[in-house]
Scaffold this active site. Structure first.
Site, PDB file in Angstrom:
ATOM      1  N   TYR A 173       0.962  -1.335   0.064  1.00 15.43           N
ATOM      2  CA  TYR A 173       0.050  -0.096  -0.180  1.00 15.43           C
ATOM      3  C   TYR A 173       0.790   1.513   0.076  1.00 15.43           C
ATOM      4  O   TYR A 173       0.395   2.412  -0.359  1.00 15.43           O
ATOM      5  CB  TYR A 173      -1.036   0.217   1.198  1.00 15.43           C
ATOM      6  N   SER A 185      -2.473  -7.135  -6.922  1.00 22.51           N
ATOM      7  CA  SER A 185      -2.718  -5.981  -6.089  1.00 22.51           C
ATOM      8  C   SER A 185      -3.003  -6.221  -4.671  1.00 22.51           C
ATOM      9  O   SER A 185      -3.736  -7.301  -4.437  1.00 22.51           O
ATOM     10  CB  SER A 185      -3.668  -4.959  -6.664  1.00 22.51           C
ATOM     11  N   ASP A 186      -2.802  -5.580  -3.813  1.00 20.74           N
ATOM     12  CA  ASP A 186      -3.321  -5.347  -2.255  1.00 20.74           C
ATOM     13  C   ASP A 186      -4.998  -5.145  -2.417  1.00 20.74           C
ATOM     14  O   ASP A 186      -5.184  -4.359  -3.337  1.00 20.74           O
ATOM     15  CB  ASP A 186      -2.546  -4.844  -1.327  1.00 20.74           C
ATOM     16  N   TYR A 187      -5.710  -5.617  -1.464  1.00 17.87           N
ATOM     17  CA  TYR A 187      -7.059  -5.235  -1.483  1.00 17.87           C
ATOM     18  C   TYR A 187      -7.361  -3.554  -1.681  1.00 17.87           C
ATOM     19  O   TYR A 187      -7.062  -2.677  -0.973  1.00 17.87           O
ATOM     20  CB  TYR A 187      -8.007  -5.749  -0.482  1.00 17.87           C
TER      21      TYR A 187
END
Length: 781
Positions: free
Chosen positions: A272, A303-305
């Site tokens: 992030y 991707s991170d959430y």
């Protein structure tokens, strides 16, 4: 691109090489089909794939995917049908296997080209699902200093996950935790890059095995969070990371590089945070130049959430504002090299439009889709995609897995203080035990947990061990927060008046006992991932929350012996406890077998051997407190000590160990040479036990400043009373090299201090000197 016609497409030939199958399949895919492979469904499962009870809904699926473009991944099928507040109450092992089979069948039969989906799951410390075996949090596994155990645990987790139908684990976390204020410390293996690397490699090998996936017992591992997520500004999750490239490479990138090169990790999750003003999800330097070109990474980046959205602005959390909208965020992420967007179709919904407008090239999508298709072929998803629900039911949470979780819990427990040998307790000398404290009778799993079949509290474990021989009393003493669930957004402080009433009650109970076992620390709300403005978990203080210190004083004032068990996701500044309580165990979160492990250690069936994977500071004002600091960094404070309360690598035992005769196999080597350091270790006590032999290295004089010491080797040994063993640790060029003044990774000639002992404290280390000559030729001496 239009699909090509073929009566017998090569990509459906199970005997063909995966690379050739990928090339053939890509050539047949439309632009929409390629874009679909870069998308995932998670929160949208209820609208598009399952009914209210979490069962596959064919009508919903047909309506949602009527164009037949397919889908890349489905996130967390284990939580289908569960309420948002209790995601672990989703599918049983059998039900999840049935669900993944049904979803897989739909996509194989209903998408135009029959491309299977991949299912991903959270597996931080066991599969985070209903009935999954739950073992200690990674910070606890760091305390074991045992890569073989970590590999076994994640081999177990891979089997439990794969047999339910999932293929992709969003684990391990190899972030180096350099700020204890950060709520995600519990997800890491601690503050040291070398320890993180060794345990990270072990975790990857456990998940992936040889990466052939032929036995359908392994899953793809995901290294996260790439990169430098573990030292955010002010300790706040997702905050900027302001470090030099040298520190970035030597501290934060090192675990990722080795877990890829030596562990073979297939997937990486971008982080992030931003580094030097560039968010990781938009960093071509990080994801293309370093990861793919320099390190030759051939896997895929997830991707991170919601992180691609955050390249623009996400109102409930934050935004980097490097993109004006989701469409521009999509472009930046593709150009940086993010293969797939998690958790739901969002920014990548613009992929087709951006290609048609010429903003992106279709070839860019081809390059990102190809590795994901490759691993779908390699895992056999095109040819043998289904699992056996009955078999899943028999494997998940089985007794053998429970015993492995118990071993891990016992090896995690770290003895910090044992004044006058108060522990282990002898049940034959006791009549009554008081088990007191807010963590005495509650599940203590930490974040990213499921709901295991067994969950033994401290009170349960002590009562089971004591049986009818000893009376066990209990009082809560006080609360930490009201509720305390990881999922509960609002964190409600306990009521002071009610706490003090409970403390008074606890004193009455404690006075009836021969000994007090005090379970305190943090809970799953006070240290957790701060994923939004309404779900916080980072702190400005490391002191015990609420009235816990008052409870400690009340217990010690009874005059009874007190043993403190500290449960927490981050190190806490337990100054008052350290000063007043005669015996202290750091337990972190021990997993489902918590109470059993505590009881076995407390009563001497097992000898504690854990070591701190992160320094315990005296206060927030000391931060940063990591041990591998630069020479000018710990000069001291006015009226305070610069040393930590408890040092990295520290941990006591019920026995004692003596280190003697530290020597080098060769004391002079060339820049490309290797040697070994040897030390004789003796169990000088009366109990069998384990000791972690730790090797630290310091370059005495160097072209750039170097840390005062760095862990570069360790070995855990079991010794019987009176037994002596010679332990040898390798010293290779890789362990001596660093980025010099010209940013060249090299070994500089000169003297290196080699330090060996059982903690990072100078007083616990024996030293010798290694000389590295300028010439590659060096004679032994």
């Amino acid at each position: 691109m239009k699909a090509t016609n073929s009566k017998s497409p090569l990509y459906k030939n199970a005997s063909a090489a995966a690379e050739k199958r990928v090339k053939d399949l890509l050539g047949r895919m439309t632009l929409d089909e390629k874009a679909a492979q870069m998308m995932c469904i998670w929160l949208e499962k209820g609208a598009k794939l399952v009914d209210a009870d979490g069962n596959f809904d064919i009508a919903k699926a047909k309506a949602a995917f009527k164009k037949g473009h397919g889908l890349g991944q489905v996130g967390r099928p284990s939580d289908a049908g569960a309420a948002p507040a209790t995601p672990w109450m989703g599918r049983t092992a059998k039900q999840m296997a049935e669900l993944t089979n049904a979803i897989q069948k739909f996509f194989l039969e209903s998408s135009r080209l029959g491309i299977p989906v991949m299912f991903h799951e959270e597996c931080l410390h066991g599969h985070a699902a209903l009935d999954g075996t739950s073992f200690p949090q990674p910070i606890g596994l760091g305390a074991t200093f045992n890569p073989e155990l970590v590999e076994a645990l994640f081999t177990m987790t891979a089997h439990e996950t794969r047999i339910r139908g999932a293929h992709h684990a969003l684990t391990p976390v190899v972030d180096v935790a350099r700020d204890p204020r950060w709520g995600r410390v519990e997800e890491t293996y601690g503050e040291d890059p070398f320890l993180n690397t060794q345990l990270g490699i072990a975790a990857v090998r456990g998940f992936q095995g040889d990466a052939s996936f032929k036995d359908k017992k392994r899953v793809i591992a995901t290294l996260k969070h790439f990169a430098a997520h573990g030292q955010p500004e002010s300790g706040q999750n997702c905050g900027p990371v302001n470090v030099s490239e040298r520190v970035l490479r030597e501290t934060f990138l090192h675990p990722f590089k080795d877990c890829l090169a030596k562990g073979g990790a297939i997937s990486v999750m971008a982080s992030y945070n931003e580094i030097d003003g560039v968010p990781s999800h938009a960093s071509r330097w990080l994801l293309r130049d370093v990861l793919r070109k320099e390190w030759a990474f051939k896997g895929f980046v997830v991707s991170d959430y919601f992180a691609i959205w955050e390249l623009s602005h996400r109102p409930d959390s934050h935004g980097h504002n490097v993109a004006k909208d989701k469409k521009e965020a999509c472009r930046l992420a593709v150009e940086a090299g993010v293969n797939i967007e998690f958790p739901d179709p969002d920014c990548y919904l613009h992929l087709v439009e951006l290609v048609k407008k010429g903003v992106l090239k279709e070839k860019q999508l081809d390059d990102l889709v190809a590795p994901m298709l490759f691993w779908k072929f390699q895992m056999g998803l095109f040819d043998d995609p289904y699992v056996d629900p009955a078999e899943a039911e028999g494997v998940v949470g089985c007794d053998a897995h429970r015993e492995l979780a118990l071993q891990a819990a016992a090896e995690t427990i770290t003895l910090l203080k044992n004044e006058n040998g108060i522990v282990p307790l002898d049940l034959s000398n006791l009549k009554t035990i008081a088990v007191i404290g807010p963590n005495a009778n509650r599940p203590l799993l930490g974040g990213y947990s499921g709901l295991p079949k067994h969950n033994v509290t401290v009170l349960d474990g002590i009562r089971e061990k004591a049986g009818n021989r000893v009376k066990v009393l209990h009082a809560e003493g006080c609360k930490i927060t009201v509720g305390g669930s990881w999922q509960q957004d609002e964190v409600i402080p306990s009521d002071p008046a009610e706490d003090r009433r409970q403390i008074a009650e606890a004193v009455k109970v404690a006075k009836k006992a021969d000994v007090i076992v005090l379970a305190i620390g943090g809970n799953e709300q006070t240290s957790r991932e701060a994923w939004s403005r309404t779900h916080m978990g980072d702190r400005t203080s490391l002191d015990l929350i609420g009235r816990q210190d008052e409870l400690v004083s009340a217990m010690t004032s009874t005059g009874k012996p007190v043993i403190a068990l500290i449960f927490n996701g981050r190190p806490l500044s337990i100054n008052h406890v350290a000063q007043t309580v005669p015996a202290i165990f750091e337990c972190w979160y021990l997993g489902q077998e918590c109470g059993r492990a505590v009881a076995e250690v407390l009563f001497g069936d097992r000898n504690p051997g854990g070591k701190l994977p992160i320094s315990i500071p005296r206060s927030v004002g000391q931060l940063p407190s990591f041990y591998n600091y630069k020479p000018s960094a710990r000069r001291g404070f006015l009226w305070d000590d610069a040393s930590p309360l408890y040092a990295f690598g520290f941990g006591l035992s019920y026995t004692s160990f003596a280190f003697q005769n530290v020597r080098l196999l060769k004391s002079r080597i060339g820049p490309n040479g290797s040697t070994q350091v040897l030390v004789d270790v003796t169990n000088a006590g009366k109990r069998a036990g384990s000791e972690v032999v730790q090797m630290y290295i310091r370059d005495s004089v160097s072209s750039v400043t170097r840390p005062v010491k760095e862990l570069k080797g360790f070995k855990k040994v079991e010794l019987l009373p009176g037994e002596t063993r010679t332990v040898a640790l390798d010293i290779t060029p890789e362990l001596l090299a660093f980025y010099d003044v010209n940013m060249k990774y090299a070994v500089e000639p000169g003297e290196f201090e080699i330090m060996v002992g059982n903690s990072s404290r100078d007083s616990d280390l024996l030293k010798t000197v290694l000389t590295v000559t300028k010439s590659s030729q060096a004679r032994a001496s």
